[in-house]
Every structure is written in C-alpha cells, then in structure tokens.
Design an enzyme around this catalytic site. Structure first.
Site, PDB file in Angstrom:
ATOM      1  N   ARG A 222       0.842  -1.192   0.000  1.00  0.00           N
ATOM      2  CA  ARG A 222       0.000   0.000   0.000  1.00  0.00           C
ATOM      3  C   ARG A 222       0.881   1.248   0.000  1.00  0.00           C
ATOM      4  O   ARG A 222       1.990   1.246   0.547  1.00  0.00           O
ATOM      5  CB  ARG A 222      -0.876  -0.028   1.248  1.00  0.00           C
ATOM      6  CG  ARG A 222      -1.888   1.123   1.374  1.00  0.00           C
ATOM      7  CD  ARG A 222      -2.973   1.017   0.390  1.00  0.00           C
ATOM      8  NE  ARG A 222      -4.149   1.828   0.773  1.00  0.00           N
ATOM      9  CZ  ARG A 222      -4.976   2.359  -0.108  1.00  0.00           C
ATOM     10  NH1 ARG A 222      -4.770   2.203  -1.394  1.00  0.00           N
ATOM     11  NH2 ARG A 222      -6.026   3.051   0.298  1.00  0.00           N
TER      12      ARG A 222
ATOM     13  N   SER B 246      -7.806   1.084   3.255  1.00  0.00           N
ATOM     14  CA  SER B 246      -8.252   0.625   1.945  1.00  0.00           C
ATOM     15  C   SER B 246      -9.443  -0.307   2.107  1.00  0.00           C
ATOM     16  O   SER B 246      -9.623  -0.943   3.145  1.00  0.00           O
ATOM     17  CB  SER B 246      -7.115  -0.121   1.237  1.00  0.00           C
ATOM     18  OG  SER B 246      -7.580  -0.763   0.069  1.00  0.00           O
TER      19      SER B 246
ATOM     20  N   THR C 227     -10.040   0.827  -9.523  1.00  0.00           N
ATOM     21  CA  THR C 227      -9.140  -0.211  -9.016  1.00  0.00           C
ATOM     22  C   THR C 227      -9.239  -1.431  -9.934  1.00  0.00           C
ATOM     23  O   THR C 227     -10.050  -1.475 -10.849  1.00  0.00           O
ATOM     24  CB  THR C 227      -9.465  -0.553  -7.538  1.00  0.00           C
ATOM     25  OG1 THR C 227      -9.377   0.645  -6.770  1.00  0.00           O
ATOM     26  CG2 THR C 227      -8.526  -1.568  -6.957  1.00  0.00           C
TER      27      THR C 227
ATOM     28  N   ASN D  30      -6.317   4.394  -7.140  1.00  0.00           N
ATOM     29  CA  ASN D  30      -7.480   4.979  -6.491  1.00  0.00           C
ATOM     30  C   ASN D  30      -8.527   5.402  -7.506  1.00  0.00           C
ATOM     31  O   ASN D  30      -9.174   4.556  -8.102  1.00  0.00           O
ATOM     32  CB  ASN D  30      -7.114   6.138  -5.560  1.00  0.00           C
ATOM     33  CG  ASN D  30      -8.251   6.459  -4.593  1.00  0.00           C
ATOM     34  OD1 ASN D  30      -9.018   5.586  -4.204  1.00  0.00           O
ATOM     35  ND2 ASN D  30      -8.365   7.713  -4.209  1.00  0.00           N
TER      36      ASN D  30
END
Length: 571
Positions: free
Chosen positions: A109, A453, A382, A402
């Site tokens: 991430r 997330s 995504t 994103n």
C-alpha cells in the site's frame, strides 16, 4: 464462530498438507481424501485485460509460478489499464504457498510523504478541498507497487524479475490497442490531463485521446520498467527514476523527497482467517478494512441459516450485517503500524452475537439509531486479478491508483501516472471521501502512514472446492467480495459468482444501492415494507475469480460479464 468439529479438523488438515473431504453425513477421512486432488496440474488466471492474462501465461510457460505470473499481470495492467492501477500506485495480495502450506498477506500500500500537511487538503472555510485531495501531486502517496513486485520475485517467484516484467516492457515499448474503457477514461479526464504537460504527452498525443484501433505506445513507462527489472528497488526508489519523480512532484507543487522514496518498505502481515459454515476464508487485514468488515458480516450471519430463508429476509439480514460492519469500519480502523485497533473485539464471535441481537427480524434499523454520519455514492475503480498455478499456489491481488486515472499527474520523464490515494485518508475527520466513506482520527494522515483501503483479495477453502476472489469498486469491494463468497458457498461456479446481481449498504448514506434486476418485485416490496430505501444504479465492479474443484481437479476462471467475461482463462 461455531463450526462443527469434523469440518474444523478436515479444513485444518488441508491447509497443513493433508486432505480435505467432500460433504457427507459421516465422511470417512481416508476414503474422502483419495477423491480430492492435491495440485491442479494446470493453471487459471482471471484479470481485467486479455493482454495481462496472456502475460501471466507467458511467464508460466517460461517455468514461473503463480507469483511470477502475478508480477507479469500486474505490470502489464500498469501499461494497458492505467485508469485503474499501475506502478504509480499500490496493491494488496492474499497468497497461498503450496510448498509449505502457508498463507501470507503482502501489503504494498502507498504511504504518506513525510511533509504531509492536512491543511493542504482544506479550503479557506475549512471544508475539504476535493481538488488537492484527488488531482495533482499533493493527492499522491509514495507508490508501493514497484517494491511489491520486487518483493514477490525475491521471496516467492522462481524467475528473475526481468523475465516476469518482460511482457509489460514489450507491450509498453511496441504498443497496444487501448480498449474502450481506457479510451473512455482518457476522454472523461481530458481537462485534468491537460493541466500537466507530461500527462498530456502520455495520454493525449496530438492533443487528443488515442483513436479506437490505434496503436498506443508508452516509451516512458517502458524505460522505467526496464530500470526496475535491471536494478530492483534501486531502479525505482533511488537513482534516475527517483530523482525524476521528486523533481516533477516539486515542480507541480508537491512535497515528496528522495528520503520518502528510499524509506518505502513492503510489509508482510498475517491474513485474517475465519470459519463460516465449513468454509475457511483467508482475507486482508488492516490497513485494509475489507477483511475485518467481511469477517464481521459473516460472523453476524453465521447465527442464521440463510438457506432456509426467503430472499427478502436473507437480504434483510445481510444488509443489517453490512450496516453494522461499515459503522465499525468508520470508527476504528487504520494503519496497524500507527493505530491500536480493537481487532480482537471486532473479529470476536461474541461481539457478533451482540450485534446480531440488535437486528429486528422484520424491520430495518435506521443508521441514525446507531450513530450520526453522512456520505455519498461509492466509486468504481481499481483492478483485481486471481491466479492458481499447476502446483496449487494461489494469488489474489487487488491493485489501484485509487480514482479514475489516479491523480491524472504523470511525472515527467518516467511515464509513471501517480495515484491519488491521499484521499483514502480521513483528511477531514468524519467527512466523506470520494467513495462516501467516513473516517476518524484512526485514519488521519501522518508521515509514513498507510491510508485505509477497502481492497479485499481473498481465498476461500471449502470441503472440496477452493476460490480465489476479489474485485475493484471502492467501498463496494467489500460487499462484492462478501456476496461472491456467499455465491461460491451456495455452489456457484466461477461464471455464476462473477455474474451474480449485487446490492450494497455502507452505513451512510442510509440507502441500499441495487443493481438493476437484483431483486424481483415481491422482494423489493417486502424490503420496502421493512423500511429500506433503494437507489438503483448501473452495473458496478469487475470481479475476477478462479475456482479449483478438488473433486474433479478442474479449474474454472471467469471475469465479470459487466465488463468482459472473456478474460478469465484456464490452460
């Protein structure tokens, strides 16, 4: 969660390398074990783009395993599907390593730069500044995908990184024909792309989006991928690429430093594992909120026999479980390296018992009775892909920049489209982000912190079938994966799982989002009488699933028919 002892023993045996068993009243383990395959002997890949799926099989043909193939798929998606993912973003992966019967979660991430300042995301009146949160370099976190690809090659792959990146480099250098989704994204974001010369140069050759059927090349990204292939982490996080990234970000008003890039690290974490009616679900831990929410929902639903209910009451109970899980999502979750979260409570079957008791049998619980909040529509971006190789290695990877085309900012000289993941922080506590999700100080931005997330890459192991599953879709990722898991448990094949009509509730706004055709008139009327409000919207998600039937030793791969059901492949 309560689970019959015999299934617990059988499923644990499968994960430890012994056999599982088919459903029967009184199975004999030794008899059932002989009927279940220990390795597929062939492979299945389901991704969002044919070129990416083919890249994965190309690497498998070179002698690679599922993790090498994952590198090929992810990097090729960076080239051919930049509207959804790329090396300027990050990913999360849930994996099963067949050799030692181990599961692991890879957290690649993005992180906040050290100079992050929440004031940069506020208007003078204190309201959220949606432009700085979503467009340009201030919206971008430090990318994690390049480091994640290097990590996979070093720790789990069989091939050198250069071999696994070769298809993506070739595709970027020689060109490809963009699909309608990419062409549509470029046209939709054209005004934003025009704000930055390098973005316009990459996506708007001759001032316009590429024409349908035209070959489009990305030499900048090809060069960046070559440096990554040749030098690993140093090819992106230091040296030529790092300097170009920082220079470009600073020139456009951003705040990255070379130290931010050099300090980035991949994290290996323990997946969340829960048992639900004889199935073991292995899913994403924080900084994903998805696995916690899915576990909480399934823990609540475990107290009901959904198979004995009509559709209206089954949906009612599922929505109420969603409502409570998303309420907790908003209040508690964040980066585990920064925030102490009550995970033992949230994942406890006893906590679920209490939540279950608050659900009325024939009446919706208004979210305002649980806690005040506000929100808006979730988004649909995504990407996700699923892989099972011939040896039984499994990879579920959800990757993202994103929002649509991320920040729309390309760093000059790199071909790298940067993410806009800073919006996934609670930049203004208890104010919705672009997906309508709320957040507390647990998800407030801090230097080096990972934003929360919804990505929920998951593996589901049943008595005789296994599924690798995931989807894009903003906050709807959680409910899509949940409903896909339930469809798999109900016996659906890969095509049925990805095609199942969807519904979604995320606590706030207090409305059930429904896909056209999800409910028949009788069910809709019954739910309306219970107090639910509905908002119909077009199809959402792009689920990709591979299922291994261990009884027949056959793989089944499917991609979402809402986009293209011809992308899943077995060979």
């Amino acid at each position: 969660m309560k689970l019959a002892l015999r299934w617990h023993v059988l499923l644990l045996g499968f994960l430890l390398g012994t056999s599982g068993a088919c459903a029967a009243d009184q199975p004999t383990p030794s008899t059932q074990a002989a009927q279940l395959a220990e390795r597929p002997g062939h492979a299945g890949i389901a991704s969002a783009n044919k070129l990416a799926t083919e890249a994965g099989f190309e690497v498998l043909a070179k002698g690679g395993n599922a993790f090498d193939a994952a590198i090929a798929v992810a990097s090729t998606l960076s080239v051919v599907e930049p509207e959804s993912s790329g090396i300027g973003g990050g990913f999360m992966a849930t994996m099963y390593i067949a050799g030692n019967k181990r599961t692991v979660f890879i957290d690649a991430r993005e992180t906040a730069p050290a100079a992050v300042n929440p004031k940069d995301y506020l208007n003078p009146d204190g309201t959220p500044n949606r432009d700085t949160a979503l467009k340009g370099p201030l919206s971008a976190g430090i990318p994690g995908e390049p480091a994640g690809l290097v990590w996979l090659a070093k720790n789990y792959g069989k091939l050198p990184l250069s071999a696994s990146l070769a298809p993506a480099i070739r595709t970027a250098r020689d060109g490809f024909k963009p699909d309608d989704r990419l062409l549509g994204a470029i046209k939709e974001e054209q005004k934003n792309l025009e704000r930055w010369p390098a973005s316009a140069e990459k996506f708007l050759p001759n001032g316009n989006a590429p024409a349908a059927g035209e070959t489009w090349r990305d030499p900048g990204q090809a060069h960046t991928l070559e440096l990554l292939a040749n030098y690993g982490d140093a090819g992106f996080y230091s040296g030529e690429t790092a300097q170009k990234l920082v220079d470009a970000v600073h020139a456009a008003g951003g705040n990255w430093t070379l130290k931010d890039l050099a300090s980035y690290r991949v994290k290996e974490r323990t997946p969340i594992t829960i048992d639900y009616h004889g199935y073991k679900i292995i899913t994403a831990p924080p900084p994903s909120s998805g696995g916690v929410a899915i576990a909480e929902i399934l823990n609540i639903l475990s107290g009901f026999d959904l198979s004995k209910l009509d559709q209206a009451h089954r949906v009612h109970l599922t929505i109420e479980a969603m409502r409570r899980a998303f309420r907790d999502h908003n209040d508690y979750l964040g980066d585990p390296d920064f925030v102490k979260m009550p995970l033992n409570m949230l994942l406890s079957p006893y906590y679920a018992d209490g939540l279950r008791q608050s659900i009325l049998p024939d009446k919706a619980t208004p979210s305002s009775m649980l806690a005040p909040s506000g929100g808006q529509d979730p988004g649909m971006h995504t990407t996700h892909f699923s892989i099972i190789d011939a040896d039984g290695n499994m990879v579920a990877i959800t990757s993202t920049v994103n929002y649509l085309l991320g920040s729309t900012f390309v760093a000059k000289g790199t071909g790298v489209l940067l993410n806009d993941e800073m919006d996934d922080f609670a930049l203004v506590p208890n104010k919705p982000n672009v997906y309508g999700l709320l957040g507390s100080t647990a998800n407030a931005p801090e230097p080096g912190k990972r934003m929360l997330s919804s990505m929920s890459p998951s593996i589901v192991i049943g008595p005789d079938r296994t599924a690798v599953i995931g989807s894009p879709g903003g906050s709807t990722i959680i409910t899509q994966v949940l409903e896909g898991i339930l469809a798999f448990i109900d016996g659906g094949d890969a095509h049925q799982v990805v095609a199942k009509k969807r519904f979604h509730h995320q606590f706030m706004p207090d409305v059930v989002m429904v896909e056209p055709g999800a409910f028949d008139a009788e069910t809709t009327n019954a739910l309306t009488q219970m107090g639910y409000s509905f908002k119909e919207r077009g199809p959402w998600g792009f689920m990709n699933v591979v299922i291994w039937d261990r009884r027949t030793n056959k793989l089944d791969a499917a991609s979402d028919p809402r986009r293209d059901d011809g992308l899943g492949k077995v060979q």
